[in-house]
Design a protein around this motif. Structure first.
Motif, PDB file in Angstrom:
ATOM      1  N   ALA A  10       0.836  -1.214   0.000  1.00 43.08           N
ATOM      2  CA  ALA A  10       0.000   0.000   0.000  1.00 43.08           C
ATOM      3  C   ALA A  10       0.867   1.259   0.000  1.00 43.08           C
ATOM      4  O   ALA A  10       0.556   2.227  -0.709  1.00 43.08           O
ATOM      5  N   ARG A  11       1.948   1.246   0.766  1.00 46.66           N
ATOM      6  CA  ARG A  11       2.861   2.404   0.757  1.00 46.66           C
ATOM      7  C   ARG A  11       3.415   2.648  -0.640  1.00 46.66           C
ATOM      8  O   ARG A  11       3.509   3.782  -1.092  1.00 46.66           O
ATOM      9  N   GLN A  54       0.657   4.020  -3.070  1.00 43.61           N
ATOM     10  CA  GLN A  54       0.300   5.420  -2.815  1.00 43.61           C
ATOM     11  C   GLN A  54       1.243   6.393  -3.529  1.00 43.61           C
ATOM     12  O   GLN A  54       0.938   7.572  -3.657  1.00 43.61           O
ATOM     13  N   GLN A  55       2.368   5.889  -4.021  1.00 42.61           N
ATOM     14  CA  GLN A  55       3.371   6.749  -4.654  1.00 42.61           C
ATOM     15  C   GLN A  55       3.308   6.737  -6.180  1.00 42.61           C
ATOM     16  O   GLN A  55       4.061   7.459  -6.823  1.00 42.61           O
ATOM     17  N   PRO A  62      -8.216   4.199   0.290  1.00 39.16           N
ATOM     18  CA  PRO A  62      -7.778   5.515  -0.181  1.00 39.16           C
ATOM     19  C   PRO A  62      -7.085   5.475  -1.542  1.00 39.16           C
ATOM     20  O   PRO A  62      -7.146   6.449  -2.296  1.00 39.16           O
ATOM     21  N   ILE A  63      -6.437   4.379  -1.853  1.00 39.41           N
ATOM     22  CA  ILE A  63      -5.767   4.248  -3.150  1.00 39.41           C
ATOM     23  C   ILE A  63      -6.802   4.172  -4.263  1.00 39.41           C
ATOM     24  O   ILE A  63      -6.698   4.858  -5.282  1.00 39.41           O
ATOM     25  N   ASP A 104      -8.446   7.613  -4.707  1.00 34.16           N
ATOM     26  CA  ASP A 104      -7.573   8.748  -4.997  1.00 34.16           C
ATOM     27  C   ASP A 104      -7.660   9.150  -6.471  1.00 34.16           C
ATOM     28  O   ASP A 104      -7.262   8.380  -7.347  1.00 34.16           O
TER      29      ASP A 104
END
Length: 196
Positions: free
Chosen positions: A22-23, A26-27, A74-75, A78
């Motif tokens: 997930a980190r 998110q990028q 959230p991904i 977004d």
């Protein structure tokens, strides 16, 4: 683009692996997505795999081994991260039904192919035409709820997203050249509001 020389996908079946993935997701600005469900083998089907691809990495997520996937919400929601699907309707219905995910900013390679008037819009046909990649579809009707998954099943599942990012770029270019981008974009936006 030869499937035989791809690095192994990252198999995500523990919370720490999910958090690390997930980190990373998110990028990114673009993300390919697909799901596998057990609709042929269960009275009440459920999502049994979620596949993601970035430019560099393929992930295969086992939601049956993970209690909580809310870190992914959230991904999906977004608008700065484009989500690329092929034939998104079923995937979106399943993701909304099972997890309540809302998906913003999507691109559907099947819808794009239809808007372009292509005669064959199946993923296998398109990948053969665009990249000379042949998908082995013999796991298409597999029981994705059965565990353990074989390495062949995981390899099959990752190929459903591996080529979607470069395919999206080619199709988007073709849509602009044909003057059909706005029409396709309207379809993508409409599909993002589909109700489960």
């Amino acid at each position: 683009m030869n499937p035989q020389v791809l690095p192994a996908p990252v198999f995500v079946d523990r919370p720490d692996r999910l958090e690390a993935m997930a980190r990373r997701l998110q990028q990114v600005d673009r993300l390919a997505v697909d799901t596998e469900s057990n609709s042929l083998f269960a009275y009440r089907e459920q999502v049994c795999l979620i596949q993601f691809s970035t430019y560099e990495t393929d992930y295969v997520v086992d939601p049956l081994a993970l209690r909580d996937l809310s870190i992914l919400a959230p991904i999906f929601a977004d608008p700065k991260v484009e989500k690329i699907f092929h034939a998104c309707e079923y995937d979106l219905l399943c993701l909304k039904r099972d997890y309540g995910f809302e998906v913003a900013n999507l691109f559907d390679t099947m819808l794009a192919s239809r808007v372009l008037g292509r005669p064959a819009v199946g993923l296998g046909s398109i990948l053969k035409e665009e990249f000379n990649v042949e998908l082995d579809k013999h796991f298409q009707r597999a029981n994705w709820g059965k565990r353990p998954l074989t390495q062949a099943m995981i390899s099959y599942a990752r190929l459903d997203t591996r080529y979607l990012i470069p395919l999206r770029q080619r199709l988007k270019d073709d849509l602009h050249k044909a003057g059909r981008w706005e029409l396709a974009h309207e379809d993508f936006v409409r599909m993002s509001f589909i109700e489960a």
